[in-house]
Each structure stands twice: as C-alpha cells, then as structure tokens.
Enzyme design. Structure first.
Site, mmCIF file in Angstrom:
data_model
loop_
_atom_site.group_PDB
_atom_site.id
_atom_site.type_symbol
_atom_site.label_atom_id
_atom_site.label_comp_id
_atom_site.label_asym_id
_atom_site.label_seq_id
_atom_site.Cartn_x
_atom_site.Cartn_y
_atom_site.Cartn_z
ATOM 1 C CG ASP A 1 110.663 96.343 47.813
ATOM 2 O OD1 ASP A 1 109.891 96.164 47.226
ATOM 3 O OD2 ASP A 1 111.869 97.326 47.778
ATOM 4 C CG ASP B 1 109.590 102.348 44.103
ATOM 5 O OD1 ASP B 1 109.429 102.351 45.312
ATOM 6 O OD2 ASP B 1 110.090 101.640 43.428
#
Length: 710
Positions: free
Chosen positions: A451, A516
């Site tokens: 990430d 997301d």
C-alpha cells in the site's frame, strides 16, 4: 544524414505504423488500420501534400517524434533542455536506424554541435496491435545537461479524430470518464502527486464523432509510469493534431553528466476501427502476454478474503481464527491480513516503519494464525506500507532524516504519516531486510498487499533535490528484489485504492487494487473505466459489507457478488454479519465464479453502450462458443418496462442455448421473458439484432446469462 531509408514500416495483425524519415528528424506518417502492400508510403506523402498558407511559414515545422523548438515548432516541444550553452534549441539529425527485430525500429538522432543524442524506440506487438515506445536521451557533451521534459515519442493524429476521453476521479471514485471536444489549443492533464494518483489516470482516448463501444475509429494512449506525469492532446491552428505524454519532472530534478542517459517512461498506444471495446481487447491481450509473468498467466486467481473492512485495527488471534473458520467454507482460497499486525499499530497514527510483529497482540507471533489459515486450505497474505513512516514510530525516532521534505517548509499533515526517502540506500536496505525477515520467518506467506496512502507533497531527498523520478525507480527495484528472493511471491499494488494503477507498476507486480470503494454501484463505473486499459484478471474486486462503509448504501448480496465476480474476486467484510440467506448466496456466487474463472479471465470483453439505466457487458471466447453477459440495473426505467438487452459479438449464424445463471433464484411478481427463454436456443442473429426483453426489476439488480453454442 546517414544512409537510411525514407520510410520505415511496422505491421501487426490489424495495424500498420509508418515513419517518415525524409526530413531531418523522424516523424509518424501513419498509424491505423493495416494497409496492403499495394499502398506505398510515397502515395501517402503525395496525398498529404500541404500548400503554403497565407501569412504563415512556407513549410510547417514537422510534428516529429520529439517536436523541437530548434525546428521552429510552435506547439509543445518534446524536449526541454538547458545547459550553459545552447541546448535549449537542440536540433538533432537522424544518423542511424536500427531494426533489432521485425517488430521494432530505433531511430538514432544526434546534435553534434550541442553534444546530444536522442533515440526513439518503437515496438508494435503483432498479436495485440499495441505499440510501445520510449525516448532515450544521452548527454555527449562536457557540460551538465538539465532535463526539464523529455516526452515519450509524440504521435500525430489523423484529422478524423475530434473527441477526447480522459480518466479522472478521487479517492474511492477512480477511473471516471470525461469526454471533451478537441478544440484549438491544448488539452493538458498534469499530476504532481508523486504517484499515479486518483485524480488523473495517465491515459487518453481520442476518437471520431460517432465512435461507440462496437463501432467507430478510436485510439488509446497510456503512459506506463507510477510517478508524476503530463498528458497533452493538441489541435494546432493549421489543423494538425497530436498526442504527447511524458514524465513530469520537477525543477532541477534531472541533470545528466557527460555520458549519462535518461529513458522516458513508455507510451502504449493502439488503434481500433471497431470501437472502444475492440480497443480495450487490444490492451488486455498486451497486458496478459507482455506484463504478467508466466506464472500469473498459468495460475488461477485465488478468491480473497481481506480483513480490512471486517475488523480494521481490532486484531485478535482468536477473532482471526474465527474469521478464517467462517470464510473457508465459502470457497475462499487466500486469507490476507491487512493493516494492524505490526508493532504499535492500534490505529493509523503510529507504527508505520516498525515492521516487526506486535507481540502484545500476537504473543506467539503470526504462526498460530498462519498455521490455522493454511490448515483450512487457504494461502496467507499480509499487508505492508513500506514507503511510509509514522512520526510515532521507533524508525522515525531513530532516523528523522530518512523522510522526504524540503528545508524550511513545514510538512503537510496527511494520515499521520511521512514518506521515506528511497533515494537513500540505507532506507532501501532497511526496508528490504524488514520485509525479507518477515517472509523468511513465515515462509508460507505467498502474497503482499503493498500500500501507499499519502501523496508526496514535499519531494526533496537527503540532498535537497526533487526525488520523485529516483523514488519511483527505487520502488520498482525494491519490489523486484523482494520477488527475486522469494520465488512465487505475489504482490498487489494498492494506493488508497486505485492511486497507483498503471502499466509501469504492473510490470513489477501481479494485481492492482482498483478502488477502496466496495459499493457495487460505484464499482460498476470504476471497473468499467479501469477496463479500458486493464483486464479483469488484475482488477481486485471485493464483496463489501451489507452497508457500505464509504457510501452507506445498502446493496443486495446478489448484486455485490455479481459485480465482484467479473474481476479478481474477493470478499472484504466481517463475515459474521451475514445471515443465512447472504451466506448461502455468497457461497453460490464464489462457486459460480470458480466454475467460470478461467473463462472470465481469458475471454474477450464487450462493453455495451450505456442507456444510463443499466451498465452491461459481455465476455466471449475467441471461438465464440461461450459467453457470459451481465445486465446491471442501476436506475428505474422511466417507462413501464426496461429496454431490451441486445447481445453483441456473437456468431450471427450460430445457435446459442441461453440460461440465467445468476441470481440462483430470481424473484418476480409476474412471469417475464426469463421463464420463456431459460434453456431455450436462439440464433446469434436474433440475440444481437432483436434482443432479449428485460424483466421489470428493482434498481440494483444484476442478472448474469450464460450462452453456449448449441
């Protein structure tokens, strides 16, 4: 000029690219539908003869592969250079043309006066019809050469294209298409976020007025780079037009000493005379054959369970075992432990950089969880955010100088974290060792979710220089090094969702986290936008919680599963919230996905033009013997009944048996066409030309049809 030919031609299955080398610098003459051998390059130049325009130059400056100020070009130059002499007006001349293969041509141009070499390398992939090209700049002179901009090769466009589609967005709403007219002047997108960004995906479509999903001429261009970028489509006053893409370099970021080189990121381009879906299929074939590893092409994509929206930072060994027990019977094949497993990480305000197991939460390390997951037949994956550090961490307290920043400028607050300076070798060594130690201690970890959750707002490195260029290259090298040390390890590129999705990072990783947002309605548009350049096999697509944690929207389990089914499928929720109906439906959806997984990830994509009421698409194998079509109702029809679903891409002369395969049970208040057609056989012609009357259903309904040639 050296002894070179006037023209160079590359051919693929459906495309031809021709370069004109009659002038001082090489330029694109033609890029489009494949031409026969009877059509000569001389014919094209004769047909393109332009006359002197009133109150203008006698002969227009060329739109060369690097348009130049030194040639009098008044559009955007492809090279912007500075030294203590006259590099700003660089004027190289073609010296040599190399053809290392039938698919590749390299044009070597040199400015002997200024001591600068420019090489344009272009490859046309035969099977996918995708062109990839980059520019290599070398300083042959004694004085340092500052590079302000060095575009990948610039491509002139035909005057038939008049529309631009760009891709914009924000966090949790990536890949939104924006259509504009190509008008006099420049359409420019610039990104200075230090990563690919949610805001400006480095890709453009240009097309003619009437192009749609199944018809019309269109081009797609993408810059494969995970740092700052600049995209331009320009219409000049005399009617010529071009596309130009390159890395956006910060002031003073790149200086070449004598003998040093700079290679631009690659631009990827393709042409279709049969609409946007055919253009996307070109890019999908290219990605699968050229960017993914052989292992990834051969391995079925495991269905994921990701812990993030299930438990966030609330880690507990017994809880994680319970989650594993709950999801394994659903058919989950990979269990990914997300953020929160490492030292001091009880929220997003501390711990980043301290990549050791938090023994307060995991007193016996990760082995009890990993062993339990493996015993249930699932692979184990884990989350890292290696490029970031929290000020509240042992790493930052020991090395506050290891972060990017700029002197006398206060760091902007952003998720309680700062960016580590990967241009420092000691930082890279620390990160490599930290990640390697975990993988060595727990050798059954087969997957990393990598990430990156903040922008690079202050990009200065330890030397005070802008660092995004070197930072990006260092990231690629670090990923490659870790994968080389751990064969079989797969890595996902995530950046708060889709902020680092590009061909540059995909060449080093195996999957991208598309967004997301797990809201199924959001995901339909996000995945649709992403599909213009990326195949379903690399797009992470998860079934989220009943009430979406980002939008608050409640979408049925049937639709959430149907939308996720057409990517790299997974689930991301607390499975303990599922009632019996939802649990059984999810289990059935995963089984259906697995049944068709190989087909879904290999088949050709056919998006249908949208009527703003539903978002529909189909997958068809190359032999046109099998298809899956998804109908996704998103808005209630303004009429009493919805429109027909007109299938596309089938064999008109073939017979197809039609079955509704999702949902398992379709509730209707009155019988509809579904009962009449289920299990029946129809010609491809009837399905495409006449279409299937869609049933009346609530918005947020997904139907999946399977067609098999009879």
């Amino acid at each position: 000029m050296a002894d070179t030919k006037s023209f160079y031609r590359l051919d693929s299955v459906n495309s031809t690219v021709i370069f004109d080398c009659q002038s001082k610098t090489p330029a694109l003459l033609y890029f489009g539908k494949r031409l026969s051998e009877q059509t000569t390059e001389t014919m094209l130049t004769q047909l393109a003869t332009r006359q002197e325009v009133k109150c203008a130059v006698v002969e227009e400056a060329p739109i060369s592969l690097s348009p130049l100020l030194g040639e009098g070009f008044t559009g955007a130059p492809g090279l912007e250079l500075v030294n203590d002499s006259i590099a700003w007006s660089v004027g190289p001349e073609l010296q040599e043309v190399r053809q290392p293969s039938s698919a590749t041509v390299e044009f070597v141009s040199v400015d002997k006066l200024r001591g600068i070499e420019v090489v344009h390398s272009i490859t046309l992939d035969n099977n996918s019809d995708v062109l990839s090209a980059h520019t290599v700049l070398t300083n042959l002179g004694d004085s340092p050469l500052s590079v302000n901009f060095c575009a990948a090769p610039t491509f002139q466009l035909p005057d038939s294209v008049s529309k631009i589609v760009s891709f914009e967005g924000r966090w949790s709403n990536e890949f939104q298409r924006q259509s504009v007219d190509l008008v006099l002047g420049s359409f420019v997108r610039e990104n200075r976020k230090g990563k690919t960004s949610h805001d400006v995906f480095p890709g453009l479509l240009v097309h003619n007025e009437n192009a749609g999903e199944q018809h019309g001429e269109c081009y797609g261009f993408h810059l494969g780079w995970s740092g700052n970028n600049k995209l331009r489509a320009e219409l000049l006053a005399e009617g010529r037009r071009y596309v130009q893409m390159g890395e956006l370099l910060l002031p003073g970021e790149l200086t070449l000493a004598k003998g040093q080189t700079y290679q631009s990121p690659s631009i990827y381009g393709s042409f279709s005379s049969e609409g946007f879906s055919a253009l996307s299929r070109n890019f999908h074939r290219f990605v699968k054959a050229n960017l993914l590893s052989q292992a990834q092409r051969e391995k079925a994509r495991p269905v994921h369970y990701n812990t993030w929206e299930g438990i966030y930072f609330d880690h507990d060994v017994d809880t994680l075992k319970q989650l594993a027990d709950k999801v394994a019977p659903l058919g989950i094949e990979r269990f990914v432990l997300d953020d929160g497993w490492f030292k001091g990480r009880r929220g997003d305000n501390a711990g980043l950089g301290d990549w050791t197991v938090d023994y307060k939460i995991y007193p016996d390390g990760l082995s009890p969880v990993i062993d339990h997951v493996n015993s249930l037949g699932m692979e184990f994956g884990i989350w890292f955010e290696p490029e970031m550090v929290n000020p509240d961490s042992d790493l930052y307290r020991a090395h506050p100088d290891w972060v990017l920043g700029s002197e006398n400028n206060e760091q902007l607050s952003f998720r309680n974290q700062l960016v580590l300076d990967l241009t420092r070798s000691e930082v890279v060594e620390y990160l490599y060792k930290a990640i390697d130690d975990i993988l060595v201690e727990y050798p059954t970890i087969k997957y990393i979710k990598w990430d990156m959750n903040r922008d690079i707002n202050h990009a200065g490195n330890f030397d005070g220089k802008p660092a995004v260029h070197q930072q990006t290259l260092a990231l690629y090298r670090l990923i490659d090094r870790i994968k080389a040390a751990h064969p079989g390890l797969e890595i996902e590129s995530c950046s708060s969702g889709g902020a680092r999705v590009d061909y540059g990072v995909l060449a080093h990783t195996d999957r991208v986290w598309t967004s997301d947002s797990n809201d199924a309605l959001d995901r339909l548009e996000i995945q649709r936008g992403c599909s213009f350049f990326f195949p379903s096999s690399v797009m992470g697509a998860h079934v989220g919680p009943r009430d979406c944690h980002i939008t608050g929207r409640n979408v049925s389990i049937e639709m959430r599963a149907a939308v996720s089914m057409f990517g790299h499928m997974g689930i991301e929720m607390d499975p303990r919230e599922l009632n019996d109906h939802e649990y059984n439906a999810l289990k059935a959806a995963i089984a259906l996905h697995k049944e068709h997984r190989e087909f879904i990830h290999a088949a050709d994509l056919y998006r249908l033009d949208s009527d703003d009421l539903s978002i529909n698409f189909g997958l068809i194998d190359t032999q046109k013997t099998k298809a899956l079509f998804a109908y996704n109702s998103v808005r209630e029809t303004p009429r009493t009944a919805p429109n027909k679903l007109r299938f596309v891409g089938l064999d008109a002369d073939a017979q197809y048996t039609l079955n509704l395969v999702w949902p398992v049970k379709f509730e209707e208040y009155r019988p509809s066409s579904i009962a009449a057609v289920n299990g029946q056989t129809f010609t491809g012609e009837a399905l495409m030309q006449f279409g299937l009357q869609m049933p009346i259903s609530f918005p947020q309904t997904s139907l999946i049809f399977e067609l098999n040639k009879a």
